[in-house]
Design an enzyme around this catalytic site. Structure first.
Site, PDB file in Angstrom:
ATOM      1  N   SER A 146      28.872  25.208  46.739  1.00  0.00           N
ATOM      2  CA  SER A 146      28.266  26.045  45.713  1.00  0.00           C
ATOM      3  C   SER A 146      26.773  25.734  45.569  1.00  0.00           C
ATOM      4  O   SER A 146      26.027  25.813  46.548  1.00  0.00           O
ATOM      5  CB  SER A 146      29.029  25.887  44.407  1.00  0.00           C
ATOM      6  OG  SER A 146      28.708  26.893  43.496  1.00  0.00           O
ATOM      7  N   ASP A 238      35.472  35.639  45.459  1.00  0.00           N
ATOM      8  CA  ASP A 238      34.338  34.864  44.960  1.00  0.00           C
ATOM      9  C   ASP A 238      33.112  35.763  44.924  1.00  0.00           C
ATOM     10  O   ASP A 238      32.829  36.478  45.895  1.00  0.00           O
ATOM     11  CB  ASP A 238      34.096  33.660  45.880  1.00  0.00           C
ATOM     12  CG  ASP A 238      32.993  32.724  45.404  1.00  0.00           C
ATOM     13  OD1 ASP A 238      32.446  32.932  44.304  1.00  0.00           O
ATOM     14  OD2 ASP A 238      32.676  31.770  46.140  1.00  0.00           O
ATOM     15  N   HIS A 268      36.478  30.775  44.252  1.00  0.00           N
ATOM     16  CA  HIS A 268      35.426  29.775  44.156  1.00  0.00           C
ATOM     17  C   HIS A 268      35.997  28.484  43.569  1.00  0.00           C
ATOM     18  O   HIS A 268      36.821  28.501  42.653  1.00  0.00           O
ATOM     19  CB  HIS A 268      34.300  30.290  43.261  1.00  0.00           C
ATOM     20  CG  HIS A 268      33.081  29.451  43.299  1.00  0.00           C
ATOM     21  ND1 HIS A 268      32.096  29.616  44.239  1.00  0.00           N
ATOM     22  CD2 HIS A 268      32.690  28.396  42.524  1.00  0.00           C
ATOM     23  CE1 HIS A 268      31.152  28.726  44.049  1.00  0.00           C
ATOM     24  NE2 HIS A 268      31.487  27.962  43.006  1.00  0.00           N
TER      25      HIS A 268
END
Length: 298
Positions: A146, A238, A268
């Site tokens: 991320s 996501d 995610h």
């Protein structure tokens, strides 16, 4: 795990303050399951241009094949070493490498470029001190998820050839400030990471006028050539899926060797769920195997 894994009844990370978001991430730690056995774990200090930061070194039970610098996610403002240790220990087991987790400074108290500079300095430190970190002359691998993946790939580009990195592993990376992609439109609400969360993260990380900078949105960099080989993994459900795929394509077009994979049925944040979801663990095992292959080739 499919799109039905929604955050029903759970507040968005962006519903409160940064402190609330950090507490929300920490509150899920106990449900992540057991941590695998490793050879050793110790906390160290890493000198940086902003002062010393902490870091956690996890070594496997067998001799380390290399050193993975793992930069955790959390939107540049949440996440701790404790929140990500179970995942990092699993990565040490699957890759056969030591894993160094830098405790980089978080926004909004330390906005861009403070955390980025910490990650650059951690990569420098890892490269120069591999032997004392228990890796001999094994290669350095840079890995992040991320916002951590954003910091990893931006740091590597800014460092140029200063740090010899055998592989960069980018797990559902943040690569752009475009909140209108198809994946944002399709998955922007009702899942663990929302469009509201991402705009909130960006606004805490840097002033809005700076979001298009390629040091924040690396997809907008004019030249991505010269970077280390990459493994880029996105999640089907996501908001970041499309920009991660686009970044993998840009790297490939720039002549960087890239392996791209979209994790079907996952959302995610799946790497932290490897104890709970077989498909998530399979992805982490595949990432570990790619790291082990890169180490063997170096």
């Amino acid at each position: 795990m499919t799109a039905s894994f929604a955050a029903a009844g759970r507040p968005n990370l962006s519903d409160g303050s940064p402190a609330d978001a950090r507490a929300l991430v920490a509150s899920g730690r106990a449900a992540l399951g057991p941590a695998p056995e490793v050879g050793s774990i110790r906390d160290i200090d890493i000198p940086t241009r902003g002062g010393s930061i902490g870091a956690r070194l996890i070594t496997p039970t067998s001799p380390s094949a290399g050193l993975v610098v793992y930069v955790h996610g959390g939107g540049w403002l949440a996440g701790t070493l404790d929140d990500y240790e179970i995942c990092a220990r699993r990565l040490a087991v699957t890759s056969g490498c030591s894993v160094l987790m830098p405790d980089y400074r978080l926004a909004p108290e330390n906005p861009f470029p403070n955390g980025l500079e910490d990650c650059e300095d951690a990569l420098r430190y890892a490269s120069r001190h591999r032997a004392e970190l228990g890796c001999g002359d094994g290669p350095v691998i840079a890995c992040g998820d991320s916002a951590g993946a954003n910091l990893v790939t931006v740091a590597l580009r800014r460092l140029g050839g200063e740090v010899a990195c055998a592989l960069q592993v980018l797990i559902y990376p943040v690569t752009d400030c475009d909140f209108g992609t198809r994946s944002y439109r399709e998955h922007g609400t009702g899942l663990p990471l929302t469009r509201q969360d991402m705009t909130w993260f960006f606004d805490h990380y840097a002033p809005r006028a700076e979001h298009p900078r390629d040091e924040i949105s690396p997809l907008r960099a004019p030249d991505l050539s010269g970077q280390p080989p990459a493994v880029v993994v996105t999640a089907q459900y996501d908001v970041l899926r499309d920009e991660g795929r686009a970044y993998a394509q840009r790297l490939s077009q720039a002549g960087v060797a890239v392996v791209y994979r979209e994790a079907a049925g996952l959302t995610h944040g799946f790497v932290r769920l490897h104890n709970l979801i077989a498909e998530a663990d399979a992805e982490l095992v595949a990432i570990g195997a790619a790291i082990a292959t890169a180490c063997a080739a170096n």
